[in-house]
Design a protein around this motif. Structure first.
Motif, PDB file in Angstrom:
ATOM      1  N   ILE A 136       0.823  -1.163  -0.127  1.00  0.00           N
ATOM      2  CA  ILE A 136      -0.074  -0.038   0.212  1.00  0.00           C
ATOM      3  C   ILE A 136       1.092   1.289   0.103  1.00  0.00           C
ATOM      4  CG2 ILE A 136      -1.811   1.189   1.280  1.00  0.00           C
ATOM      5  CD1 ILE A 136      -2.364  -1.366   2.703  1.00  0.00           C
ATOM      6  N   LEU A 137       0.919   2.194  -0.935  1.00  0.00           N
ATOM      7  CA  LEU A 137       1.535   3.254  -1.212  1.00  0.00           C
ATOM      8  C   LEU A 137       0.695   4.694  -0.832  1.00  0.00           C
ATOM      9  CD1 LEU A 137       3.356   2.575  -4.477  1.00  0.00           C
ATOM     10  CD2 LEU A 137       4.199   1.938  -2.222  1.00  0.00           C
ATOM     11  N   ASP A 138      -0.601   4.493  -0.932  1.00  0.00           N
ATOM     12  CA  ASP A 138      -1.126   5.688  -0.237  1.00  0.00           C
ATOM     13  C   ASP A 138      -1.338   5.731   0.833  1.00  0.00           C
ATOM     14  OD1 ASP A 138      -3.184   7.982  -1.049  1.00  0.00           O
ATOM     15  OD2 ASP A 138      -4.435   6.460  -0.281  1.00  0.00           O
ATOM     16  N   PRO A 139      -1.043   6.813   1.644  1.00  0.00           N
ATOM     17  CA  PRO A 139      -1.015   7.115   3.205  1.00  0.00           C
ATOM     18  C   PRO A 139      -2.680   6.903   3.770  1.00  0.00           C
ATOM     19  CG  PRO A 139       0.238   8.898   2.202  1.00  0.00           C
ATOM     20  CD  PRO A 139      -0.406   8.160   1.061  1.00  0.00           C
ATOM     21  N   ALA A 140      -3.486   7.563   2.905  1.00  0.00           N
ATOM     22  CA  ALA A 140      -4.654   7.296   3.438  1.00  0.00           C
ATOM     23  C   ALA A 140      -5.316   5.966   3.544  1.00  0.00           C
ATOM     24  CB  ALA A 140      -5.736   8.389   2.571  1.00  0.00           C
ATOM     25  N   GLU A 141      -5.126   5.116   2.257  1.00  0.00           N
ATOM     26  CA  GLU A 141      -5.134   3.788   2.397  1.00  0.00           C
ATOM     27  C   GLU A 141      -4.745   2.875   3.185  1.00  0.00           C
ATOM     28  OE1 GLU A 141      -5.374   0.083  -0.846  1.00  0.00           O
ATOM     29  OE2 GLU A 141      -4.456   2.141  -1.604  1.00  0.00           O
ATOM     30  N   ALA A 142      -3.287   3.217   3.557  1.00  0.00           N
ATOM     31  CA  ALA A 142      -2.676   2.519   4.617  1.00  0.00           C
ATOM     32  C   ALA A 142      -3.245   2.661   5.877  1.00  0.00           C
ATOM     33  CB  ALA A 142      -1.021   2.925   4.557  1.00  0.00           C
ATOM     34  N   ILE A 143      -3.703   3.971   6.219  1.00  0.00           N
ATOM     35  CA  ILE A 143      -4.170   4.354   7.537  1.00  0.00           C
ATOM     36  C   ILE A 143      -5.588   3.715   7.691  1.00  0.00           C
ATOM     37  CG2 ILE A 143      -5.301   6.002   9.095  1.00  0.00           C
ATOM     38  CD1 ILE A 143      -2.435   6.055   9.199  1.00  0.00           C
ATOM     39  N   ALA A 144      -6.484   3.636   6.652  1.00  0.00           N
ATOM     40  CA  ALA A 144      -7.838   2.933   6.592  1.00  0.00           C
ATOM     41  C   ALA A 144      -7.381   1.133   6.776  1.00  0.00           C
ATOM     42  CB  ALA A 144      -8.241   2.980   5.394  1.00  0.00           C
ATOM     43  N   ALA A 145      -6.476   0.634   6.221  1.00  0.00           N
ATOM     44  CA  ALA A 145      -6.129  -0.789   6.510  1.00  0.00           C
ATOM     45  C   ALA A 145      -5.728  -1.066   7.761  1.00  0.00           C
ATOM     46  CB  ALA A 145      -5.088  -1.219   5.456  1.00  0.00           C
ATOM     47  N   LEU A 146      -4.980  -0.094   8.407  1.00  0.00           N
ATOM     48  CA  LEU A 146      -4.528  -0.311   9.907  1.00  0.00           C
ATOM     49  C   LEU A 146      -5.394  -0.207  10.677  1.00  0.00           C
ATOM     50  CD1 LEU A 146      -2.061  -0.473  11.784  1.00  0.00           C
ATOM     51  CD2 LEU A 146      -1.904   1.908  11.855  1.00  0.00           C
ATOM     52  N   GLU A 147      -6.322   0.730  10.484  1.00  0.00           N
ATOM     53  CA  GLU A 147      -7.515   0.927  11.389  1.00  0.00           C
ATOM     54  C   GLU A 147      -8.657  -0.439  11.332  1.00  0.00           C
ATOM     55  OE1 GLU A 147      -7.706   5.847  11.755  1.00  0.00           O
ATOM     56  OE2 GLU A 147      -9.044   4.591  10.142  1.00  0.00           O
ATOM     57  N   ARG A 148      -8.809  -0.991  10.074  1.00  0.00           N
ATOM     58  CA  ARG A 148      -9.453  -2.195   9.888  1.00  0.00           C
ATOM     59  C   ARG A 148      -8.875  -3.114  10.644  1.00  0.00           C
ATOM     60  NH1 ARG A 148      -9.865  -0.426   4.783  1.00  0.00           N
ATOM     61  NH2 ARG A 148      -8.201  -1.807   3.906  1.00  0.00           N
ATOM     62  N   ALA A 149      -7.652  -3.235  10.737  1.00  0.00           N
ATOM     63  CA  ALA A 149      -7.117  -4.473  11.367  1.00  0.00           C
ATOM     64  C   ALA A 149      -6.773  -4.491  12.811  1.00  0.00           C
ATOM     65  CB  ALA A 149      -5.311  -4.574  10.912  1.00  0.00           C
ATOM     66  N   VAL A 150      -6.730  -3.035  13.462  1.00  0.00           N
ATOM     67  CA  VAL A 150      -6.654  -2.999  14.619  1.00  0.00           C
ATOM     68  C   VAL A 150      -7.942  -2.562  15.356  1.00  0.00           C
ATOM     69  CG1 VAL A 150      -5.301  -1.688  16.761  1.00  0.00           C
ATOM     70  CG2 VAL A 150      -4.326  -2.443  14.368  1.00  0.00           C
ATOM     71  N   PRO A 151      -8.745  -3.350  16.177  1.00  0.00           N
ATOM     72  CA  PRO A 151      -9.933  -2.786  16.720  1.00  0.00           C
ATOM     73  C   PRO A 151      -9.687  -1.775  17.794  1.00  0.00           C
ATOM     74  CG  PRO A 151      -9.644  -5.413  16.849  1.00  0.00           C
ATOM     75  CD  PRO A 151      -8.477  -4.777  16.428  1.00  0.00           C
ATOM     76  N   GLY A 152     -10.687  -0.868  17.752  1.00  0.00           N
ATOM     77  CA  GLY A 152     -10.532   0.278  18.761  1.00  0.00           C
ATOM     78  C   GLY A 152      -9.427   1.383  18.468  1.00  0.00           C
ATOM     79  N   LEU A 153      -8.760   1.220  17.313  1.00  0.00           N
ATOM     80  CA  LEU A 153      -7.764   2.306  16.788  1.00  0.00           C
ATOM     81  C   LEU A 153      -8.374   3.487  16.473  1.00  0.00           C
ATOM     82  CD1 LEU A 153      -4.754   2.911  16.791  1.00  0.00           C
ATOM     83  CD2 LEU A 153      -5.033   2.058  14.338  1.00  0.00           C
ATOM     84  N   VAL A 154      -9.567   3.442  15.639  1.00  0.00           N
ATOM     85  CA  VAL A 154     -10.482   4.671  15.274  1.00  0.00           C
ATOM     86  C   VAL A 154     -10.825   5.667  16.341  1.00  0.00           C
ATOM     87  CG1 VAL A 154     -12.560   5.346  14.086  1.00  0.00           C
ATOM     88  CG2 VAL A 154     -11.342   3.261  13.207  1.00  0.00           C
ATOM     89  N   GLU A 155     -11.196   4.985  17.481  1.00  0.00           N
ATOM     90  CA  GLU A 155     -11.810   5.966  18.704  1.00  0.00           C
ATOM     91  C   GLU A 155     -10.286   6.624  18.988  1.00  0.00           C
ATOM     92  OE1 GLU A 155     -12.356   2.566  18.670  1.00  0.00           O
ATOM     93  OE2 GLU A 155     -14.400   3.123  17.880  1.00  0.00           O
TER      94      GLU A 155
END
Length: 52
Positions: free
Chosen positions: A14-33
């Motif tokens: 993943i090279l797009d920063p926004a896409e990378a953050i979105a993938a990380l937030e999907r992978a780590v429960p509670g990170l969005v909060e």
């Protein structure tokens, strides 16, 4: 050990920063909060002028 060679290579990079953050937030429960509501502001001139 030979059987482990190549197992660390990602299936898709993943090279797009926004896409990378979105993938990380999907992978780590509670990170969005924990995300900041507003962007952080830095006083870069003060940071750059600081001597170590």
């Amino acid at each position: 050990m030979e059987e482990l060679i190549g197992t660390q290579k990602p299936a898709r990079r993943i090279l797009d920063p926004a896409e990378a953050i979105a993938a990380l937030e999907r992978a780590v429960p509670g990170l969005v909060e924990l995300r900041r509501r507003d962007r952080a502001a830095f006083d870069w001139p003060a940071v750059e002028d600081r001597t170590v």
